[in-house]
Each structure stands twice: as structure tokens, then as C-alpha cells.
Motif scaffolding. Sequence first.
Motif: not given
Length: 867
Positions: A726-749
Motif C-alpha cells: 500500500e503506497l499510502q503508507k510511505f509517500q504519495r509520489s512518483d519518486e516513492c513508487l519508482i524507488r520501491l518498484s522492486a518491492v511492488i513487483k514482489t507483492s500479489k496486490r
Amino acid sequence: MAEERVKDSLSEKHSSVSLKSDQSKDGHPPDLREKTPSSVKSVRSGSCVSSSVSLKSDRSMGHPPPDLREKTPSSARRHLVADLVSSSDNLQWIFQNLESKMIRFLKNQLENFRKILQHKNRQEFIKEFNENRSRITEAALDLTLFFLREMKQDQAADTLQDELFFINQLKCSLKKKYQSVFEGIAQQGDSTLLNNIYTDLYITQGASEQVNTEHEIRQIEAASRRHQSLEIQVECKHLFEAAEQDQQIRTVLTKGVAGIGKSVSVQKFVLDWAEGKENQDISFIFPLPFREMNLKEKERQSLKDLITQFFPETKGLNLTRSTRFKVLFILDGLDECRLPLNFAGNETCRDVSSAVSLDVLLTNLIKGNLLPSALIWITSRPAAASKIPADCIDRLTEIRGFNDAQKEEYFRKRLTDQNQAREIIDHIKQSKSLFIMCHIPVFCWISATVLQNILKLKHRAHAETLQESPKTLTQMYTHFLRFQIQQSRRKYDGENTADVSWDPNLILSLGKLAFQQLERNNVIFYESDLKDCGIDVYKASVYSGMCTQIFKEETGIILGTMYCFLHLSIQEFIAALYQHLILDNDKTQAEKSRDESMTDFLKTAVDKALESENGHLDLFLRFLLGLSLQSNRQLLRGLLTQQDDRDQSKEEIIAYIKQKLEGNLSPERSINLLYCLNELNDQTLLKEIQSHLSSGSLSSAHLSPAQWSALVFVLLTSKEELEEFELQKFQRSDECLIRLSAVIKTSKRALLQSCNLTVQSCESLSSALQSSNCVLRELDLSNNDLQDSGVKKLSDGLKSQHCKLETLRLAMCNLTVQCCESLSSALQSSNCVLRKLDLSNNDLQDGLKSQHCKLETLRSELGQLID
């Protein structure tokens, strides 16, 4: 073959048998159905007993036979006649009883042979025959084969001969070869029964068809983050069993990094077959290691000749008639193959007796031109798997080593003391780097060897725990090297001290070999490679004996002598140690500049590792940094120089690594640098992030690039699988998503709704969806300003063969009809597995009205649901 043996044995037996019938004179075996031998009939009619029959009465035993020509008194003559009649009657009874027993025995054997030919409980009768195998049962088989061929029943004779001669001999040979493994401390060359320590490995169906050139430790770390619940697991013994009845699996390619258990899996598969436990529908298994076949490249030979060279016990086997049986060829170690394997350019060969080059022979065997009914199992490290064309492979599998449960099972099997096993398991779980490495069975063995020995020493010193035991890879491998040298000194020199008596020349020679071959990406060495490092063959044998579990010598049937380190990680450790030895031996450096020399040396190593895109120097760098610590060098005293505890090189290199982490590095490079900091016993970055996680302040905290890398590291190495991000637990921004993309792709949802995302995030997500290790099944991007250009980027990801996304929510994303073309194209792609798509509250008009796809649910204008 069998006929000649039968004729010879029968001929010998007939010459020694005392009762010769007319039938036996022409060389044919007697007809055992005849109730009474002709010689016995002649006795009954009063004729003389054949002189070849030894008829000894009580009176004649020990004395010369009576002279019947001599005149004797009538009473003596009557006694003699009575004795002869009595002996003849007794002999008749003996042979009648003998005939009955022989006929009963032969009937039983013939019945078993018939059932084998009928395939009725075939394996049961074959097993019974082999368990009771003796000279008499083999004689019965010889007789059966002889008469079957006399009757022109060659097919039945061939089948029996294959089943009970060739198959049995092959099974016996393979069982003897594969039943043991040299695992543990081979103090006296002892081996362990494979069945006693074998732990099932985690094998999955399917893998990336792309060539993975990353360092195998990177692949292990990536595999440790995958969701097992989303993968199809395959048991090794069921490799050739198809899920669908109409599907046939002829060729299986199994990938896996070094030391992950490929060869042990082959060994277990073959052993279970040889012992009659599994895959008994397979008649012949021929394991052919590539490392053994390499030097046959320029020779011309037939498939028949090749098999005979590896398996002499099958000499005389007719491979062409064996097409009615299942034959399995195991081509082990494709990564060690030095042949070109020219599938496109090689000539076609269909005759098993035709002499061709080894390259032609193997490519035709794999393609199915040679023995098209034969099964093929190929094992390979990932980087070499692409040598086999995809259209030649029916099933692709990947060995992941041990999953978390199997790691614990291994230690419980390996250690008889369960309290000790539990303590070792708990200790390893405390270190993320050690626990991840335990995916590799060889590393589990190294850990068990080291920690078990430390526990024994602590027990003698009345200590109770492993608190001060190895927590990093460098510490573990340093203890391992030290322990192995101690063991060899005890074995060869009788030394039994706590200190290690090092042989610097030995380590230097091995280190030079390890380092030079590591640069060439070689893991198998030959005599020429050793000579290049100044090691003669005799020394290699000595090294192999003194470093049994580090450097080993193998003798092949064809190739001769080969050498290798027990595992690639050991080669990398010895190579790093060699570099430190070279630095220590550089007498041109003044003592005061030693710290500067060490720092420059380590900084250069960091730079070179970062320049390597595939991470080939990642683990080598970890060992290099770890060996710079005084605490680790202390374990190698007498080999490495001891440094001043106040030296500044450690702090300088830590600062240098953190500076690199502030740059724009890939997640893989950042993760390795954080592992490097762990080897240097610096965990400040990780503690900072863990503090933010505990306080829940990450949504508002401003993180530096190094801290972002640390956050990714913490999330990826978490013990718990990421079911939901859930991205809202971190920061609501493109930078945060890009930084955490390696984590996102290892999640089911991935819940990314209302996070101020733009087209930049779509580009990163599209790249993630196209990654072979992406496990995303559900993606919610609602209420973000993605626009049509963002959806176009996402559509590229949806068309990827690796994309597993089933649900996509794009409600309120400021989309128009212009994005429909790219979406429609993605939905019609054969790779797209999307089932649910939410496009509500977007101005799409009728843009998707005519699309043909696999969608089950589509939410369009104003929330309208179309099923």
C-alpha cells in the motif's frame, strides 16, 4: 551371446553326466519331460550299467571294483547281483525325484518369465528374480533363451534378455555408483548414504526463457522473494508426467544455480530407479555428464559406442530393438559443455550405429532424430540454458534449492542431536544473508559443519550458545577454511592443536587458480589450467587430499582427471583471500601507508563491482571487504598480517560505500552494497529505516537515496511474504513508487490509488510487469492523473509473456478514447491474462466496444458492469 553360453555349459554338463541317453549324444539337452532316462530302462531290463556311472555299494567303497570275469562262488554272485539291483532301484528313485524337482523349478521359472513378457506385475517378478538370483536361476534363464531362439521366438528372447540381463546389470552398476555421497567431514574418506540425508528440493515448472547473466547469488536472492503460492511445484520423480493425458513430455530442461542441487537431484532420480522405487516404466537410464564428454569433440563415434564407453555392462545391447522400451538420457551440466551444439547447421543422423561427431550426435539425440522415443533430461546453470532451442523443450523447470521449511528439515536430518539442530536453525534465522544463502544445499552443509564444530568446542569450554558464532558470509567461510585445514592436519600430520598450521604456498597456489579462473568464468579446471598457476599434477592430488571439502579431484571415464572447488562461493572466497595475500606480500609498501594501500585497494574493488551489470563480482566483493576486518583476520593469523585495531580503512570504506548509495543505482546494486556494509559490521542505515518503520513516520519522512535503498533492502529481506503493498503508507509520489518498484513487483496486490501518480509511474510499472520475477496479480491505480500516455505505457507491460496481472483498476484516471487502441491491442494479445478491468468514470465513449479478449468483467462508463 546367451545361446553360445548355453551350448558351452550344456556340452560340459553332458560330458560329466553319468546317464547318457541317445538324445544327448548329438549335443542337444535331454528332454526333461521323459519320465525315465534310457540308461535306467536298460538297468531294469538286466543290461549292464554304463561304466561311466559310479555305483558304489558298501562293500566297494574304498576298494577296487570287483573283477566280474573272475569265477566266483554262486553265493557271492547272488550277493553281487542283489547289490546291483538294489543300487539301480535306489538310483531310479533318486532321478525320478530329481526330475520332479527340476521340472517343478523350471515350471516356476518359466511362469515368472511368461508374466514378465506379459507385463503382468512385471516389476514384481523382475525384483523377485533379481533378489533370488543365483547360478541355478541364471541357468534356467539361459535354457529359456536358448529354446526361445530355437523356436524362432527372438522378440520374446530379446525382451527377457534386456529385462533380466542388461537392465539388471545397469541398475546394479548405477546403484553402486549413486547410493553414496561424500558429504560432511570425510576424515577417512567415508561416505554417507544418499537416502539418509536427502531432503526434497523446491522445483517449479516454468522459468524465464531469457538468458539470465546475473550473478547466481543475485538470482538466489531474487528467488527467495518469490511467492511460492503462485508457483507450480513439480516433484523430481514426476518430471516426465504430463498434467494432461494427451500431452507428451519427451525433453525436460532443468535450470538452477551452482550448488542448488541439480546433480544431487539427478543422483536421487537414478538411485530411486535403480532400487526399483520410482519410474519403473523406464527401462534404461543413461546419465551422461557433459564434463566427461568435452574432449570427445573431434572424435567420430556412434551413439551405441558412446553408451558402451560409459556403461560397459550394456555391451551387446541392441538399441534399435529397445525403442519399444522407455529409455532416458540424462545430459547433466550443460553449462560445462565445450561443444558448439550447432542445432541449425549440423547434419541429420538417424542411425544409432553411424559414426558422427559428438556435436552431431547430441544435437540429433535432443532434436529426436536419433531414438525419437527416448526421453531427454538436461540440467544447466541459467546462463547456459539458452544453448537448447525452445522448440526442443517440452517442459522447463527450475530448481530453487530449499524453501524455508526444507532448510529446517535438512538440518534436522543432518544432525542427530535435535537440540543442536534447533539451536543452529535459530542462529541462522537471525542473519538474513545466511538464511537466504541456505537456499543452496551446499551452504546448508557448510553452515552445519562450522556451527556443529563450534558447538562442540563451546561444550568443552562449558559455553552454551552460538551467540558469538558467524553472522556474516565472510565469517562463515573463514571458519570453514580454518576447520578444514585443522581436519587435514589431524588426518595427515597427527596435529591436534587449537591453532592452525597454515601452508601459505598451498593457499597462494589455490588462490591464484581460483582468481584466474574466476576472471575467465570457469568452474571446472584441467591439468593445463593447473600448470598455468604453477601447480603440478602431484601437488593437485596432495591439495585435494588436504582440502577434501574445498578443492576436489575427479576422475572421469573418458575425460581423465578434472578439478574444481566444492562450490563457486568457495572459489570466490579463496580468490578474495588470494588478493589479500598478494597485498600483504607487497613489500614495497611502507608500514605507515598500509592503511592507505588497503583503502585504495577496496575502493577500486567497489568500483569494479558496480561496473559489472550482471553482478559477477558481487559475492567476491563481499568476501574482499569482510577479510579486511581485524576480527576475521584474527582467525587467519599465521596466514594474513594482523592490523592495528585503530586502522582507518574500515571507516573510510564504509563512508565510500554510503556515498555510492547516494547515486542512482539499480535495486540489485544497492542491495549488494548493503550486504557489503553488513560484512563490515555496519548497520546504521538499516537501523535508521527500522526506526522509521517502527514509528510509522515513513509517509512524511524525507529519505536520502541511501535510506531509500535501505528501505528496499529491509522490505525485500523480510521474513513475511508481501501479500499487499500500500503506497499510502510511505509517500504519495512518483519518486516513492519508482524507488520501491522492486518491492511492488514482489507483492500479489499493489494498492496505488489516490497517490498523485503520473505517466512516470506507469513507465516504471510497465517495466516491472515485464520482469520475469514479477508476481503482481492485482493493481489498483484509480484516481491518479495517468492520462492516455500512461495507459499506453501500461499496455506494453500487459502484452509481456511474463505479465501475470489479472485485475487492473483505472477508474478516474483522466482517460479518453485515445487510450482505447493501445488497451484493445493489449487485451487481444495471446500473452494477456487480464480478467477484470475497471475503467469507470473515464470518457471512453465506445472505444472498447468491439474488442475481442479474455475479459470476464469490464467496468466502463459511470460504473456500468458488463459481464
